[in-house]
Design a protein around this motif. Structure first.
Motif, PDB file in Angstrom:
ATOM      1  N   THR A  24       0.852  -1.182   0.000  1.00 18.22           N
ATOM      2  CA  THR A  24       0.000   0.000   0.000  1.00 18.22           C
ATOM      3  C   THR A  24       0.891   1.235   0.000  1.00 18.22           C
ATOM      4  O   THR A  24       2.025   1.195   0.467  1.00 18.22           O
ATOM      5  CB  THR A  24      -0.919   0.044   1.236  1.00 18.22           C
ATOM      6  OG1 THR A  24      -0.109   0.012   2.417  1.00 18.22           O
ATOM      7  CG2 THR A  24      -1.883  -1.120   1.242  1.00 18.22           C
ATOM      8  N   VAL A  25       0.363   2.317  -0.517  1.00 17.81           N
ATOM      9  CA  VAL A  25       1.097   3.578  -0.585  1.00 17.81           C
ATOM     10  C   VAL A  25       0.522   4.517   0.459  1.00 17.81           C
ATOM     11  O   VAL A  25      -0.688   4.752   0.503  1.00 17.81           O
ATOM     12  CB  VAL A  25       0.987   4.213  -1.989  1.00 17.81           C
ATOM     13  CG1 VAL A  25       1.680   5.553  -2.013  1.00 17.81           C
ATOM     14  CG2 VAL A  25       1.563   3.286  -3.033  1.00 17.81           C
ATOM     15  N   ARG A  26       1.401   5.037   1.289  1.00 13.59           N
ATOM     16  CA  ARG A  26       1.008   6.032   2.293  1.00 13.59           C
ATOM     17  C   ARG A  26       1.843   7.282   2.054  1.00 13.59           C
ATOM     18  O   ARG A  26       2.993   7.202   1.649  1.00 13.59           O
ATOM     19  CB  ARG A  26       1.226   5.491   3.699  1.00 13.59           C
ATOM     20  CG  ARG A  26       0.353   4.286   3.975  1.00 13.59           C
ATOM     21  CD  ARG A  26       0.490   3.808   5.365  1.00 13.59           C
ATOM     22  NE  ARG A  26      -0.287   2.581   5.534  1.00 13.59           N
ATOM     23  CZ  ARG A  26      -0.159   1.788   6.563  1.00 13.59           C
ATOM     24  NH1 ARG A  26       0.693   2.076   7.510  1.00 13.59           N
ATOM     25  NH2 ARG A  26      -0.887   0.703   6.640  1.00 13.59           N
TER      26      ARG A  26
ATOM     27  N   LEU B 191       6.857  12.688   0.770  1.00  7.40           N
ATOM     28  CA  LEU B 191       7.363  11.346   0.537  1.00  7.40           C
ATOM     29  C   LEU B 191       6.219  10.393   0.262  1.00  7.40           C
ATOM     30  O   LEU B 191       5.127  10.542   0.804  1.00  7.40           O
ATOM     31  CB  LEU B 191       8.132  10.826   1.759  1.00  7.40           C
ATOM     32  CG  LEU B 191       9.397  11.553   2.151  1.00  7.40           C
ATOM     33  CD1 LEU B 191       9.943  10.980   3.452  1.00  7.40           C
ATOM     34  CD2 LEU B 191      10.434  11.441   1.063  1.00  7.40           C
ATOM     35  N   LYS B 192       6.485   9.413  -0.570  1.00  5.95           N
ATOM     36  CA  LYS B 192       5.546   8.329  -0.825  1.00  5.95           C
ATOM     37  C   LYS B 192       6.161   7.089  -0.179  1.00  5.95           C
ATOM     38  O   LYS B 192       7.213   6.623  -0.595  1.00  5.95           O
ATOM     39  CB  LYS B 192       5.360   8.139  -2.323  1.00  5.95           C
ATOM     40  CG  LYS B 192       4.295   7.154  -2.670  1.00  5.95           C
ATOM     41  CD  LYS B 192       3.910   7.125  -4.139  1.00  5.95           C
ATOM     42  CE  LYS B 192       5.000   7.438  -5.112  1.00  5.95           C
ATOM     43  NZ  LYS B 192       4.618   7.235  -6.499  1.00  5.95           N
ATOM     44  N   VAL B 193       5.499   6.565   0.858  1.00  6.68           N
ATOM     45  CA  VAL B 193       6.020   5.431   1.619  1.00  6.68           C
ATOM     46  C   VAL B 193       5.257   4.182   1.186  1.00  6.68           C
ATOM     47  O   VAL B 193       4.038   4.126   1.313  1.00  6.68           O
ATOM     48  CB  VAL B 193       5.864   5.669   3.130  1.00  6.68           C
ATOM     49  CG1 VAL B 193       6.421   4.504   3.917  1.00  6.68           C
ATOM     50  CG2 VAL B 193       6.535   6.969   3.529  1.00  6.68           C
TER      51      VAL B 193
ATOM     52  N   ASP C 179       2.500  -3.948   7.197  1.00  3.77           N
ATOM     53  CA  ASP C 179       2.819  -2.955   8.240  1.00  3.77           C
ATOM     54  C   ASP C 179       4.316  -2.737   8.418  1.00  3.77           C
ATOM     55  O   ASP C 179       4.792  -2.444   9.505  1.00  3.77           O
ATOM     56  CB  ASP C 179       2.185  -3.342   9.571  1.00  3.77           C
ATOM     57  CG  ASP C 179       0.682  -3.190   9.550  1.00  3.77           C
ATOM     58  OD1 ASP C 179       0.196  -2.353   8.770  1.00  3.77           O
ATOM     59  OD2 ASP C 179      -0.004  -3.905  10.301  1.00  3.77           O
ATOM     60  N   ARG C 180       5.078  -2.868   7.368  1.00  4.87           N
ATOM     61  CA  ARG C 180       6.518  -2.634   7.387  1.00  4.87           C
ATOM     62  C   ARG C 180       6.894  -1.828   6.152  1.00  4.87           C
ATOM     63  O   ARG C 180       6.421  -2.104   5.057  1.00  4.87           O
ATOM     64  CB  ARG C 180       7.237  -3.981   7.376  1.00  4.87           C
ATOM     65  CG  ARG C 180       8.587  -3.916   7.973  1.00  4.87           C
ATOM     66  CD  ARG C 180       9.063  -5.258   8.454  1.00  4.87           C
ATOM     67  NE  ARG C 180      10.510  -5.214   8.579  1.00  4.87           N
ATOM     68  CZ  ARG C 180      11.135  -4.750   9.637  1.00  4.87           C
ATOM     69  NH1 ARG C 180      10.448  -4.319  10.651  1.00  4.87           N
ATOM     70  NH2 ARG C 180      12.437  -4.708   9.672  1.00  4.87           N
ATOM     71  N   ILE C 181       7.741  -0.833   6.322  1.00  5.53           N
ATOM     72  CA  ILE C 181       8.150   0.012   5.201  1.00  5.53           C
ATOM     73  C   ILE C 181       9.022  -0.793   4.258  1.00  5.53           C
ATOM     74  O   ILE C 181      10.026  -1.375   4.665  1.00  5.53           O
ATOM     75  CB  ILE C 181       8.910   1.256   5.700  1.00  5.53           C
ATOM     76  CG1 ILE C 181       8.027   2.097   6.603  1.00  5.53           C
ATOM     77  CG2 ILE C 181       9.415   2.073   4.529  1.00  5.53           C
ATOM     78  CD1 ILE C 181       8.758   3.240   7.278  1.00  5.53           C
TER      79      ILE C 181
END
Length: 135
Positions: free
Chosen positions: A57-59, A73-75, A80-82
């Protein structure tokens, strides 16, 4: 070879020819950037069926290092891990101002800061004397 070199050195190039050629090259580059190829990332993102979403997913976040810029920034997160951090793609210059802000390497490497084994994860209370390093 020497004759060819002399021909090149004796060419008469006007300012008008230089500007015209630069304009042609610039418009060709702009046109080539606007073409969406079938294997580009934007084309692939649109082809994903609605029922089958990937686990990534993009956050959206902001760089919080001490430069004061707060770059967008696009994370990309998976389970649930970058997974990785990328600069935000600005489709419209009005969103981020007059130019697209690109985060520095310190901002883009914040994933390593988050998962560093040296990171303090809870408050530490000193039990020894100051400077002993006992917590």
């Amino acid at each position: 070879m020497k004759k060819r070199l002399e021909e090149i050195l004796n060419l008469k190039i006007s300012r008008r020819d230089t500007v015209t050629t630069a304009a042609k090259i610039g418009s060709a580059v702009a046109l080539s950037n606007s073409i969406t190829l079938p294997f580009s990332s934007t084309a692939l993102a649109a082809d994903v069926p609605a029922g089958k979403e990937s686990a990534e997913t993009v956050r959206h976040s902001a760089c919080l290092v001490n430069c004061g810029s707060r770059c967008a920034l696009k994370v990309i997160v998976k389970d649930d891990r970058i997974v990785r951090i990328e600069p935000e793609d600005a489709k419209d210059d009005a969103v981020f101002g007059e130019h697209q802000i690109r985060p520095c390497l310190r901002g883009r490497s914040s994933r390593w800061r988050v998962y560093s084994p040296d990171r303090i994860k809870h408050p530490m209370k000193r039990v020894g004397k100051r400077g002993e390093g006992k917590f």
